[in-house]
Design a protein around this motif. Structure first.
Motif, PDB file in Angstrom:
ATOM      1  N   PHE B 166       0.681  -1.098  -0.259  1.00 25.43           N
ATOM      2  CA  PHE B 166       0.010   0.240   0.166  1.00 25.43           C
ATOM      3  C   PHE B 166       0.624   1.446  -0.520  1.00 25.43           C
ATOM      4  O   PHE B 166       1.283   1.745   1.118  1.00 25.43           O
ATOM      5  N   PRO B 167       0.943   1.575  -0.935  1.00 26.23           N
ATOM      6  CA  PRO B 167       2.180   3.138  -1.779  1.00 26.23           C
ATOM      7  C   PRO B 167       1.940   4.313  -0.568  1.00 26.23           C
ATOM      8  O   PRO B 167       2.633   4.775  -0.205  1.00 26.23           O
ATOM      9  N   ALA B 168       0.248   4.226  -0.157  1.00 26.32           N
ATOM     10  CA  ALA B 168      -0.202   5.752   0.655  1.00 26.32           C
ATOM     11  C   ALA B 168      -0.200   5.065   2.541  1.00 26.32           C
ATOM     12  O   ALA B 168      -0.412   5.643   3.022  1.00 26.32           O
ATOM     13  N   TYR B 169       1.185   4.479   2.403  1.00 22.18           N
ATOM     14  CA  TYR B 169       0.478   3.988   4.023  1.00 22.18           C
ATOM     15  C   TYR B 169       1.640   4.920   4.904  1.00 22.18           C
ATOM     16  O   TYR B 169       0.739   5.250   5.585  1.00 22.18           O
ATOM     17  N   ASN B 170       2.228   6.291   4.179  1.00 24.76           N
ATOM     18  CA  ASN B 170       3.076   7.174   5.295  1.00 24.76           C
ATOM     19  C   ASN B 170       2.490   7.853   5.426  1.00 24.76           C
ATOM     20  O   ASN B 170       2.283   8.860   6.305  1.00 24.76           O
ATOM     21  N   LEU B 171       1.145   8.263   4.969  1.00 26.37           N
ATOM     22  CA  LEU B 171       0.192   9.148   6.031  1.00 26.37           C
ATOM     23  C   LEU B 171      -1.626   8.315   6.529  1.00 26.37           C
ATOM     24  O   LEU B 171      -2.189   9.061   6.936  1.00 26.37           O
ATOM     25  N   MET B 172      -1.109   7.076   6.521  1.00 26.64           N
ATOM     26  CA  MET B 172      -2.196   6.710   7.346  1.00 26.64           C
ATOM     27  C   MET B 172      -2.370   7.562   8.445  1.00 26.64           C
ATOM     28  O   MET B 172      -3.497   6.977   8.966  1.00 26.64           O
ATOM     29  N   PHE B 173      -1.305   7.892   9.473  1.00 26.63           N
ATOM     30  CA  PHE B 173      -2.308   8.131  10.880  1.00 26.63           C
ATOM     31  C   PHE B 173      -1.937   9.740  10.681  1.00 26.63           C
ATOM     32  O   PHE B 173      -1.614  10.557  11.758  1.00 26.63           O
ATOM     33  N   GLY B 174      -2.114  11.007   9.799  1.00 26.74           N
ATOM     34  CA  GLY B 174      -2.022  12.373   9.283  1.00 26.74           C
ATOM     35  C   GLY B 174      -2.393  12.142   8.029  1.00 26.74           C
ATOM     36  O   GLY B 174      -3.603  12.436   8.117  1.00 26.74           O
ATOM     37  N   GLY B 175      -1.424  13.389   7.025  1.00 26.12           N
ATOM     38  CA  GLY B 175      -2.510  14.188   6.517  1.00 26.12           C
ATOM     39  C   GLY B 175      -2.997  14.525   7.024  1.00 26.12           C
ATOM     40  O   GLY B 175      -3.700  15.100   8.283  1.00 26.12           O
ATOM     41  N   GLU B 176      -4.852  15.075   6.044  1.00 30.15           N
ATOM     42  CA  GLU B 176      -5.789  16.501   6.497  1.00 30.15           C
ATOM     43  C   GLU B 176      -6.663  15.446   7.141  1.00 30.15           C
ATOM     44  O   GLU B 176      -6.891  16.637   8.741  1.00 30.15           O
ATOM     45  N   ASP B 177      -6.537  14.375   7.413  1.00 27.71           N
ATOM     46  CA  ASP B 177      -8.103  14.159   8.348  1.00 27.71           C
ATOM     47  C   ASP B 177      -7.404  13.222   9.492  1.00 27.71           C
ATOM     48  O   ASP B 177      -8.777  13.585  10.214  1.00 27.71           O
ATOM     49  N   VAL B 178      -6.112  12.879   9.434  1.00 26.87           N
ATOM     50  CA  VAL B 178      -6.212  12.414  10.784  1.00 26.87           C
ATOM     51  C   VAL B 178      -5.635  12.858  11.612  1.00 26.87           C
ATOM     52  O   VAL B 178      -4.740  13.237  11.490  1.00 26.87           O
ATOM     53  N   PHE B 179      -6.265  12.577  13.394  1.00 28.78           N
ATOM     54  CA  PHE B 179      -5.268  13.481  14.501  1.00 28.78           C
ATOM     55  C   PHE B 179      -4.986  12.303  15.309  1.00 28.78           C
ATOM     56  O   PHE B 179      -6.156  11.334  15.280  1.00 28.78           O
ATOM     57  N   ILE B 180      -4.783  12.411  16.244  1.00 30.52           N
ATOM     58  CA  ILE B 180      -4.072  10.980  17.289  1.00 30.52           C
ATOM     59  C   ILE B 180      -5.297  11.875  18.472  1.00 30.52           C
ATOM     60  O   ILE B 180      -4.542  12.929  18.763  1.00 30.52           O
ATOM     61  N   TYR B 181      -5.931  10.808  18.929  1.00 28.98           N
ATOM     62  CA  TYR B 181      -6.360  11.604  19.915  1.00 28.98           C
ATOM     63  C   TYR B 181      -6.204  10.728  21.071  1.00 28.98           C
ATOM     64  O   TYR B 181      -5.142   9.209  21.266  1.00 28.98           O
ATOM     65  N   PRO B 182      -6.839  11.446  22.053  1.00 31.78           N
ATOM     66  CA  PRO B 182      -6.210  10.458  24.047  1.00 31.78           C
ATOM     67  C   PRO B 182      -6.870   9.723  24.544  1.00 31.78           C
ATOM     68  O   PRO B 182      -7.974  10.011  24.714  1.00 31.78           O
ATOM     69  N   GLU B 183      -6.453   8.532  24.306  1.00 30.43           N
ATOM     70  CA  GLU B 183      -7.274   7.534  24.878  1.00 30.43           C
ATOM     71  C   GLU B 183      -7.318   7.917  26.687  1.00 30.43           C
ATOM     72  O   GLU B 183      -8.676   7.305  26.387  1.00 30.43           O
ATOM     73  N   HIS B 184      -6.603   8.450  26.916  1.00 30.94           N
ATOM     74  CA  HIS B 184      -7.597   8.744  28.853  1.00 30.94           C
ATOM     75  C   HIS B 184      -8.150   9.794  28.755  1.00 30.94           C
ATOM     76  O   HIS B 184      -8.632   9.953  30.056  1.00 30.94           O
ATOM     77  N   TYR B 185      -8.492   9.961  27.890  1.00 30.01           N
ATOM     78  CA  TYR B 185      -9.605  11.291  27.865  1.00 30.01           C
ATOM     79  C   TYR B 185     -10.437  11.049  26.877  1.00 30.01           C
ATOM     80  O   TYR B 185     -11.808  11.535  27.461  1.00 30.01           O
TER      81      TYR B 185
END
Lengths: 310, 560, 346
Positions: B166-185
């Motif tokens: 999968f060539p687009a693996y490098n924006l899997m957790f990022g790019g314009e759409d995906v943010f990382i959310y806090p599990e504890h919150y």
């Protein structure tokens, strides 16, 4: 003609003059209303201009891309728009659209409102009750919001005549909201006249219900209906411009004053004339129509007419 | 007191009130002027701080203020790490291929110096949590189709296993759409679309949401614990929701705002003018390509080929009779670049597809050749010996655009229609709201349900990898192949594009590009730039066609 | 009177039901809608879509959906996973119990969205109507008393003009003039702010609030004053020409007393009922003013919901609005009966 057909005769218990005199008197009163006369002249001019818009040397739909956004000049008295089209010509063509919306709305209003009002007023009883509830229900929905919702829905609907963002769609949307007013008015006329002797007499002579409704009662409501219809044209033009401004009205490329104003918004800081002229046209048309309506109200008021004669 | 007198008092009172209210300063100074605060103007209340739960298009931009991702794309299309230490590649050992099974894994290393605003550390758990929340909610973005698992290896390491290369693996957790959310919150129980992280986000990014008055404004203050030393430079960001374009323009001119998000093209003349206190910023690369999508089948009937749009000669004639240069230069004020193929950006521009000529007479000749002539002289051609329709079928079609773009697109639509009219192609111009155009089929979405004949809108992909967009638009297996044009060879080359070997990729792409040019399933016109109006005092803003303009908000500075 | 009110209220119930059925049907035949809002990217897996449909009852026929909307589904068994086994009762209470559902777009309760905006709209409309009264009443009265005077002609002409100006157009011109062009001579800032309810980040100040109110109120005021002053003028004229006023004059009462005690009081009666009929605007607000002056009110909530087809919001605002209109009509009639001793309801 049977003089008993005129209710005014009954109201004043006096011999009644032939109808021609009534019209003449109304006309005389109308002429004495300066606003109405000025309004008539301006509106006639506006209508003539829109009717003869085709005489303009410019085509409203042919672009002249090198002459975009020209400021008003002798060549282009209102300037040009984003495709270099002559704004005066487009404003006049837009006027055709806006004014026909006005007329169509009144047409729809009358063709729904008059029959329903007549039936409710003539038959009374449960028919009246049901129709009045429908009228109340329609009138109870907040109007601008209802207009937006209807416009949003109807323009996606695939109905025979009401298709897309057409003039007809907007006319139907507005007509749905305005007919109850006329229906109420007509019903009120019927309630006043139905119990009069000459209606009773006509019934006793075996006249059919449609004949009584159309020939004996309805003509008494012509005055107020004419006034209401005149004002209705102005109302419809105003509402169409508002809906178009909100993006729910008639859609380009068909120019209407409302959507010309809407498109002018992006350019308000740079090319203000795009907004000024269509706005002025709406203003002139509505003020003329309202003055004419006011004049007609005075002129067609039976008390005032007869009062003057006394 | 008589009436005349009371009237005078009234008028006097009103005038006095007007003067008092108007002239008496404005009480306290606007915070917009108090040095270190900027005001951004957007037209709609955003839905959430979430690029996938998006509606107005401003969600991503606001998300960038408060949230971070593993990787992002810069204005030139290069992917760079944000929460990650580096981008995993085959070279650095982060990506491992299984040549036989044609699968791969990617290993992400996280920074160990990033903390949530409440002091908790950002860890691999948060990444896994975010992924699971999206999967549970049925959220979709391209990697979901190709990902087997996302696992935590240790607190700062994540292993992703893909079911294919999968060539687009490098924006899997990022790019314009995906943010990382806090599990504890985040309240995972509530679900990805409903949880508190969308309305009261916990920051890892440069700013913290302080106040959100719906339909009015959002206030953000600097995150003192932001991991980049000395950033952000601006203490406060106010996002004001101002629906009307002319009002936004006036606010920029009055100095009450610093960034006019996505102004209409004509505003550029205003903002570029000297002495207005404003300037104009545009992205170095383009992304969104304005395209005509012909439905090769009859509107609402996926069984019957369209009487003329199914004929490639007609599609070619349509393209030949569009004056792209005039549209770009006059209507879009020069903010655009001609584009005629989906493989138009480096490195694919090496595929060498020549630019088509603007040739109205040629177009007319092509229509004649295809059997469409105007025999009754009404200005519209009919089928007289064409292959695809009954004799006498009129050459008219519905031609729709979407309402939200603004007047420029309407003018372009009218200009194109005028040109077609001149060669006997009739159009019924329509403007449809985006909420209808791209709705689900069961909600009457015109595109996916095939309820259109010819549509014009812009679409593009972020970053450098077009494979997902190509699959979406042209694969026979895609539900979003709106024009319903399919081609077996094309399907094959699309499959070949799912590789991380650049040479193979390029070969497949160029073969695909040749088919697209030959068949014209879509007619591409030009690309539009990402543009914003700025106040003169705001520096460091770099519009980015791959990411919202706020992607580097931490680097923005204010001139005193 | 009591029975009359009760009867009217009872009559209102079937009418509002009729309105709600009509609106519900209209809204649901329209394209665009819930599933699009729930599967933003258009690519939600089919099982997931199915689950959402079941969860929100969208898989049910329209009449059932209407009943659920009206009275809720907490008495119904809901089968969320589609395995034929009930997964417990529904959670909707229905609008009759104050549950207007959730916005498709933001997933927030509709009532909470309305509660956020309603105070802002009431605030703006209250001042618009207040100043309408302050300006329109004296203008209308003086016009009538001094019929055909210079004042009357000016006022009447102005009111004709006021009624003919498109409200949004006037608003744009006001912004260009008072915000874009005219500056405060002392501070050099714009004379009035471009919009919003107050200066962001500043301390609360009445003056600041007033400055922000000025343009939106002025924009709304023009049409309202034009309408009310003309209305009052004609109702005052009607009263003045009536016999009992002539009688009062003939009895030698002072002109002041005649006008204030008899004429004005009676002329105001229709005005009060007219006002009661316009009262619903307090709830629905002025969409144009809210759009142009970036005012976070009900009109914009509705408008945004209409452009994104967020039907729970549309339904809630329309049906609450209709309810308020019905109540206002009743209030108008009651006020009329109370103010005009000649009117009696059985």
């Amino acid at each position: 003609m049977n003089s008993n057909e005129n209710p005014l005769g009954k109201i004043n218990n006096k011999p009644v003059r032939p109808p021609e005199t009534m019209t003449t008197l109304a006309w005389k009163r109308f002429r004495r209303h300066p606003g109405a006369v000025a309004g008539s002249i301006i509106l006639t001019l506006l209508i003539l201009m829109t009717v003869f818009a085709g005489l303009s040397p410019y085509d409203p739909e042919v672009s002249d891309i090198k002459n975009r956004y020209q400021a008003p000049s002798l060549e282009h008295p209102f300037g040009t728009d984003g495709l270099g089209r002559d704004l005066l010509t487009r404003t006049l063509y837009g006027g055709r659209v806006s004014m026909s919306v006005g007329l169509m709305v009144v047409g729809i209003t009358l063709s729904i409102g008059v029959p329903i009002g007549s039936i409710a007023g003539y038959y009374g009883g449960w028919i009246d009750n049901v129709l009045m509830r429908v009228i109340d229900a329609t009138l109870s929905i907040p109007s601008l919001m209802f207009l937006i919702l209807l416009a949003a829905i109807l323009r996606e609907a695939e109905l025979p005549f009401v298709k897309g963002n057409s003039v007809m769609t907007i006319a139907v949307v507005l007509g749905v909201l305005t007919w109850p007013t006329v229906a109420r008015l007509v019903r009120a006329v019927f309630l006043t006249v139905r119990e009069t002797d000459y209606v009773k007499a006509a019934e006793a002579l075996g006249a059919s219900a449609p004949r009584i409704i159309l020939r004996e009662i309805l003509p008494n409501g012509f005055g107020p209906i004419i006034v209401e219809s005149t004002l209705g044209v102005g109302y419809a033009i105003m509402e169409e411009s508002g809906l178009s401004f909100l993006g729910f009205g008639i859609m380009p490329p068909t120019p209407s004053w409302g959507n010309m104003l809407n498109n002018a918004q992006e350019h308000l800081s740079t090319y203000p004339w795009l907004a000024i002229f269509p706005g002025l046209m709406i203003f002139l048309t509505i003020i003329s129509v309202n003055y004419i309506g006011d004049g007609l109200r005075d002129a067609l008021d039976p008390y005032k007419i007869l009062g003057k004669i006394e | 007191m008589n009436f005349r007198k009371s009237l005078k008092v009234l008028i006097f009172g009103l005038v006095a009130l007007l003067l008092l209210v108007g002239v008496t300063g404005c009480g306290p100074k606007t915070s917009g002027d108090s040095g270190n605060s900027i005001t951004i103007l957007i037209p709609d209340n955003p839905v959430a701080f979430n690029g996938i739960n998006t509606d107005t298009g401003y969600e991503q931009a606001l998300g960038e203020l408060v949230m971070l991702s593993l990787s992002e794309t810069d204005p030139n299309g290069n992917v760079f790490p944000e929460l990650a230490v580096e981008i995993p590649t085959v070279e650095n050992g982060g990506v491992v291929l299984d040549e036989d099974a044609w699968t791969m894994t990617a290993t992400w290393k996280l920074r160990e110096d990033v903390f949530w605003a409440d002091g908790e550390q950002v860890t691999a758990d948060d990444v896994v949590f975010t992924w699971n929340a999206m999967v549970d909610a049925g959220a979709w973005y391209a990697p979901m189709d190709y990902t087997e698992s996302v696992e935590k290896v240790d607190d700062f390491t994540i292993l992703v296993t893909f079911s294919t290369v999968f060539p687009a693996y490098n924006l899997m957790f990022g790019g314009e759409d995906v943010f990382i959310y806090p599990e504890h919150y985040c309240d995972a129980e509530a679900g990805f679309y409903e949880w508190n992280c969308d309305s009261q986000p916990l920051s890892s990014g440069p700013y913290i949401l302080e106040e959100w008055v719906a339909d009015d404004h959002l206030t953000f203050v600097k995150n003192e614990n932001y991991f980049e030393e000395g950033k952000p430079a601006i203490d406060q960001v106010i996002v004001r929701i101002v629906p009307e374009e002319p009002v936004k323009q006036q606010m920029m001119l009055e100095g009450d705002a610093d960034l006019h998000y996505w102004p209409a093209e004509p505003a550029s003349n205003l903002y570029k003018e000297e002495g207005n206190g404003t300037k104009w910023a545009k992205s170095p690369t383009e992304r969104w390509v304005m395209r005509l999508i012909p439905n090769t089948y009859v509107k609402g009937d996926p069984e019957t080929p369209h009487p003329f749009l199914s004929d490639v000669r007609v599609r070619r004639a349509l393209r030949m009779s569009i004056d792209v240069d005039t549209i770009i230069n006059d209507i879009f004020l020069g903010y655009g670049v001609p584009v005629w193929n989906d493989f138009f950006r480096p490195p694919f521009n090496s595929c060498d597809i020549p630019r088509p000529e603007y040739d109205v007479e040629g177009a007319a000749a092509l229509l004649e050749e295809a059997g469409w002539t105007d025999s009754d002289g009404d200005g519209v051609r009919e089928c007289n010996g064409c292959d695809t329709a009954e004799a006498g079928t009129m050459m008219t079609m519905e031609y729709a655009i979407y309402a939200e773009y603004g007047e420029s697109l309407e003018l372009a639509q009218q200009l194109i229609a005028e040109s077609w009219k001149s060669i006997g192609i009739g159009t019924d111009l329509q403007i449809i709201e985006g909420a209808i155009m791209w709705a689900e089929a069961e909600d009457g979405g015109t595109e996916i349900a095939g309820l259109f004949e010819l549509d014009m809108w812009d679409d593009g992909y972020p970053g450098t990898d077009p494979s997902d967009q190509i699959w979406t638009f042209y694969s026979s297996g895609s539900d979003w192949n709106y024009g319903h044009w399919t081609n077996e060879d094309m399907d094959g080359y699309i499959d070949e594009m799912y590789t991380v070997y650049e040479e193979d990729y390029l070969w497949a792409a160029c073969e695909a590009a040749a088919i697209l040019e030959e068949e014209l399933p879509q007619i591409l016109l030009f690309s539009t730039l990402e543009m914003h109006g700025l106040s003169e005092r705001l520096n460091g803003v770099l519009p980015n066609s791959n990411d919202p303009v706020t992607w580097n908000v931490a680097d923005w500075t204010l001139e005193e | 009177m009591g029975t009359y009110i009760v009867r009217r209220l009872l009559q209102a119930i079937p009418m509002l039901l009729l309105v709600s059925i009509a609106l519900f049907a209209l809204v649901n035949i329209a394209p665009g809608g819930p599933m699009s809002a729930y599967s933003r990217t258009n690519r939600m897996p089919e099982e997931k879509k199915e689950e959402i449909r079941r969860k929100f009852g969208l898989d049910k026929p329209l009449p059932v959906q209407y009943v659920v909307w009206l009275v809720g589904n907490d008495w119904m068994q809901i089968d969320t996973d589609g395995d034929g086994i009930s997964d417990g009762n529904g959670t909707r209470l229905g609008i009759l119990r104050g549950d207007f559902g959730f916005s498709y777009k933001t997933r927030e309760p509709v009532l909470a969205l309305i509660a956020d905006r309603l105070p802002n709209t009431v605030y703006l409309m209250f001042f618009t109507l207040l100043f309408t009264g302050i300006v329109a009443v004296p203008v209308g009265v003086i016009s009538a008393i001094k019929q055909y005077s210079g004042f009357d002609i000016t006022a009447t002409t102005l009111s004709f003009m006021g009624q003919a100006i498109p409200e949004f157009w006037l608003g744009l011109l006001l912004i260009l003039l008072f915000y874009g062009t005219l500056d405060n001579p002392f501070t050099g800032e714009a004379l009035f702010p471009s919009g919003g309810m107050q200066t962001l980040g500043a301390e609360f100040s009445i003056l600041d609030r007033a400055r922000h109110l000025f343009l939106p109120v002025l924009m709304g005021l023009v049409g309202w004053v034009a309408w009310y002053s003309r209305f009052l003028r004609s109702s005052m004229l009607e009263v003045i020409n009536q016999d009992y006023i002539r009688t009062a004059r003939a009895k030698g009462q002072t002109e002041q007393k005649v006008l204030y005690k008899h004429a004005l009081r009676n002329a105001l009666i229709p005005l009060v009922t007219m006002f009661a009929l316009d009262f619903p605007y307090i709830f629905t607000g002025s969409l144009y003013a809210e759009l142009l002056f970036s005012w976070p009110g009900m009109g914009r909530l509705f408008y945004n919901a209409a452009t994104s087809r967020d039907y729970p919001i549309l339904m809630a605002i329309l049906i609450i609005g209709s309810g308020i209109v019905v109540l206002s009509n009743l209030m108008a009639d009651i006020a009329y009966a109370y103010l005009d001793p000649r009117v009696r309801y059985e």
